[in-house]
Enzyme design. Structure first.
Site, PDB file in Angstrom:
ATOM      1  N   TYR A  70       0.821  -1.206   0.000  1.00  0.00           N
ATOM      2  CA  TYR A  70       0.000   0.000   0.000  1.00  0.00           C
ATOM      3  C   TYR A  70       0.860   1.263   0.000  1.00  0.00           C
ATOM      4  O   TYR A  70       1.655   1.488   0.923  1.00  0.00           O
ATOM      5  CB  TYR A  70      -0.937   0.036   1.209  1.00  0.00           C
ATOM      6  CG  TYR A  70      -1.893  -1.135   1.317  1.00  0.00           C
ATOM      7  CD1 TYR A  70      -2.209  -1.931   0.219  1.00  0.00           C
ATOM      8  CD2 TYR A  70      -2.492  -1.450   2.533  1.00  0.00           C
ATOM      9  CE1 TYR A  70      -3.083  -2.994   0.328  1.00  0.00           C
ATOM     10  CE2 TYR A  70      -3.375  -2.512   2.646  1.00  0.00           C
ATOM     11  CZ  TYR A  70      -3.658  -3.279   1.542  1.00  0.00           C
ATOM     12  OH  TYR A  70      -4.529  -4.337   1.663  1.00  0.00           O
ATOM     13  N   GLY A 217     -14.466  -6.113   2.313  1.00  0.00           N
ATOM     14  CA  GLY A 217     -15.471  -5.868   1.283  1.00  0.00           C
ATOM     15  C   GLY A 217     -16.894  -6.035   1.744  1.00  0.00           C
ATOM     16  O   GLY A 217     -17.777  -6.342   0.941  1.00  0.00           O
ATOM     17  N   ALA A 220     -19.357  -4.109  -0.221  1.00  0.00           N
ATOM     18  CA  ALA A 220     -19.283  -4.324  -1.673  1.00  0.00           C
ATOM     19  C   ALA A 220     -18.898  -3.056  -2.430  1.00  0.00           C
ATOM     20  O   ALA A 220     -19.655  -2.558  -3.265  1.00  0.00           O
ATOM     21  CB  ALA A 220     -20.607  -4.873  -2.182  1.00  0.00           C
ATOM     22  N   LYS A 221     -17.717  -2.538  -2.120  1.00  0.00           N
ATOM     23  CA  LYS A 221     -17.181  -1.339  -2.778  1.00  0.00           C
ATOM     24  C   LYS A 221     -18.067  -0.112  -2.574  1.00  0.00           C
ATOM     25  O   LYS A 221     -17.978   0.853  -3.327  1.00  0.00           O
ATOM     26  CB  LYS A 221     -16.978  -1.586  -4.276  1.00  0.00           C
ATOM     27  CG  LYS A 221     -15.971  -2.682  -4.605  1.00  0.00           C
ATOM     28  CD  LYS A 221     -15.752  -2.803  -6.106  1.00  0.00           C
ATOM     29  CE  LYS A 221     -14.688  -3.841  -6.425  1.00  0.00           C
ATOM     30  NZ  LYS A 221     -14.430  -3.965  -7.874  1.00  0.00           N
ATOM     31  N   GLY A 222     -18.923  -0.151  -1.580  1.00  0.00           N
ATOM     32  CA  GLY A 222     -19.809   0.976  -1.299  1.00  0.00           C
ATOM     33  C   GLY A 222     -21.161   0.882  -1.973  1.00  0.00           C
ATOM     34  O   GLY A 222     -22.046   1.705  -1.710  1.00  0.00           O
ATOM     35  N   LEU A 224     -23.554  -1.105  -1.462  1.00  0.00           N
ATOM     36  CA  LEU A 224     -24.637  -1.377  -0.521  1.00  0.00           C
ATOM     37  C   LEU A 224     -25.010  -0.168   0.323  1.00  0.00           C
ATOM     38  O   LEU A 224     -26.016  -0.198   1.029  1.00  0.00           O
ATOM     39  CB  LEU A 224     -24.250  -2.541   0.402  1.00  0.00           C
ATOM     40  CG  LEU A 224     -24.219  -3.926  -0.256  1.00  0.00           C
ATOM     41  CD1 LEU A 224     -23.607  -4.944   0.693  1.00  0.00           C
ATOM     42  CD2 LEU A 224     -25.627  -4.352  -0.674  1.00  0.00           C
ATOM     43  N   LYS A 227     -23.317   4.077  -3.112  1.00  0.00           N
ATOM     44  CA  LYS A 227     -22.484   4.358  -4.273  1.00  0.00           C
ATOM     45  C   LYS A 227     -23.231   3.937  -5.535  1.00  0.00           C
ATOM     46  O   LYS A 227     -23.883   2.895  -5.557  1.00  0.00           O
ATOM     47  CB  LYS A 227     -21.171   3.587  -4.170  1.00  0.00           C
ATOM     48  CG  LYS A 227     -20.201   3.870  -5.313  1.00  0.00           C
ATOM     49  CD  LYS A 227     -18.909   3.094  -5.121  1.00  0.00           C
ATOM     50  CE  LYS A 227     -17.967   3.305  -6.289  1.00  0.00           C
ATOM     51  NZ  LYS A 227     -16.686   2.555  -6.108  1.00  0.00           N
TER      52      LYS A 227
END
Length: 318
Positions: A70, A217, A220-222, A224, A227
């Site tokens: 990272y 996750g 779910a990448k936002g 839910l 997004k």
């Protein structure tokens, strides 16, 4: 993996700590917070990162997950700075296996013993610590030299440089190869209402073998939590919009927000130890941690969540 105790964690002067539920990480002596901080979302400002990390501590989070990959190590440095004065109250997890190329333009997979035993010293230096609580292989393939990789981790453990080791992988065949004959403490895997693939094999298998599960996750990448939806893992964008509307409906007339329902669903699986939540602002981790102030999901609500989305199986790496 059963819940064992309620404690107060990371007691910081001038702040009233939150109550955080803890769970044992596999068969280790690590009692980790149900909500942990996935540090990949941190930025490039040490001061702001410290605010986020300290807010997590204030709300009982005691596990911080990073990786040497990272931001080319900046993430580890930032975590080391922020946790320096409370190192004995927290657990640091980092990862190894992705070796940056000399030109810094990309990385290559390297699970070999010589690299792991060199890379650990760089992570220790950046984290400004004498030991790593959980050292994880950052991926893994079925072609990896497993005996060599395990030997590297075991020797680091014997030397006291790491306390425990695990893997971060969504591949069932990799998980299956690691678990039976190793001292693996945990597996980090993607799991959410939208991605329930681990339910087919991975989660039950790990529970059976008493291996800890770190979920990533969970939202779910936002998708839910608001997004704009896109196609994901066999679900169309319209499917995901439907799931989100249903999640909002389920949250109505309950003390839970859609965010809390999404996290609570993943915590509801008996294999889950902790859910690593990302945060680019202090408010993000505070909102996630507020789940601890709410009652556990009722069996009826959990079942409604479980049937909200269809379950798919992995179509590769089986």
């Amino acid at each position: 993996m059963s819940l064992i105790v309620l404690i107060q964690s990371c007691n910081i002067a001038l702040h009233q700590p939150s109550i955080m539920r803890l769970r044992p990480l596999g068969t280790t002596d690590l009692q980790v917070s149900e909500i942990s901080l996935g540090c990949m979302s941190l930025g490039l400002d040490h001061r702001e990162n410290a605010r986020i990390i300290h807010a997590a501590c204030d709300h009982g989070v005691n596990l911080f997950d990073t990786a040497d990959l990272y931001d080319k190590g900046f993430n580890e440095i930032s975590i080391g700075k922020a946790l320096k004065d409370r190192r004995d109250k927290v657990f640091i997890a980092t990862k190894v296996g992705n070796e940056w190329q000399e030109d810094g333009m990309g990385w290559q997979w390297n699970p070999h013993k010589s690299y792991i035993q060199k890379a650990v010293y760089e992570s220790l230096r950046r984290l400004d610590t004498d030991y790593i609580d959980l050292y994880q292989l950052h991926g893994g393939t079925i072609e990896d030299p497993l005996d060599e990789t395990i030997s590297a981790f075991e020797e680091l453990k014997e030397a006291g440089l790491i306390r425990h080791y695990g893997i971060s992988s969504i591949r069932p065949n990799v998980v299956r190869s690691w678990v039976p004959d190793t001292n693996i403490a945990s597996v980090m895997t993607q799991y959410s209402l939208i991605d329930k693939r681990p339910e087919e094999f991975t989660l039950g298998y790990l529970n059976q073998h008493e291996v800890g599960v770190i979920v990533r996750g969970a939202i779910a990448k936002g998708y839910l939590v608001g997004k704009p939806a896109m196609d994901l893992l066999g679900h169309s964008s319209s499917d995901i919009q439907h799931f989100t509307r249903r999640l909002i409906e389920l949250a109505q007339d309950t003390p839970y927000s859609p965010l809390h329902l999404a996290i609570a669903f993943t915590l509801g699986h008996p294999s889950t130890t902790t859910v690593a939540m990302g945060a680019s602002r202090a408010s993000h981790i505070i909102q996630s941690a507020k789940l601890m102030q709410l009652p556990p999901l009722s069996p009826e609500l959990y079942e409604s969540l479980r049937t909200l989305t269809p379950a798919f199986a992995y179509d590769s790496h089986r």
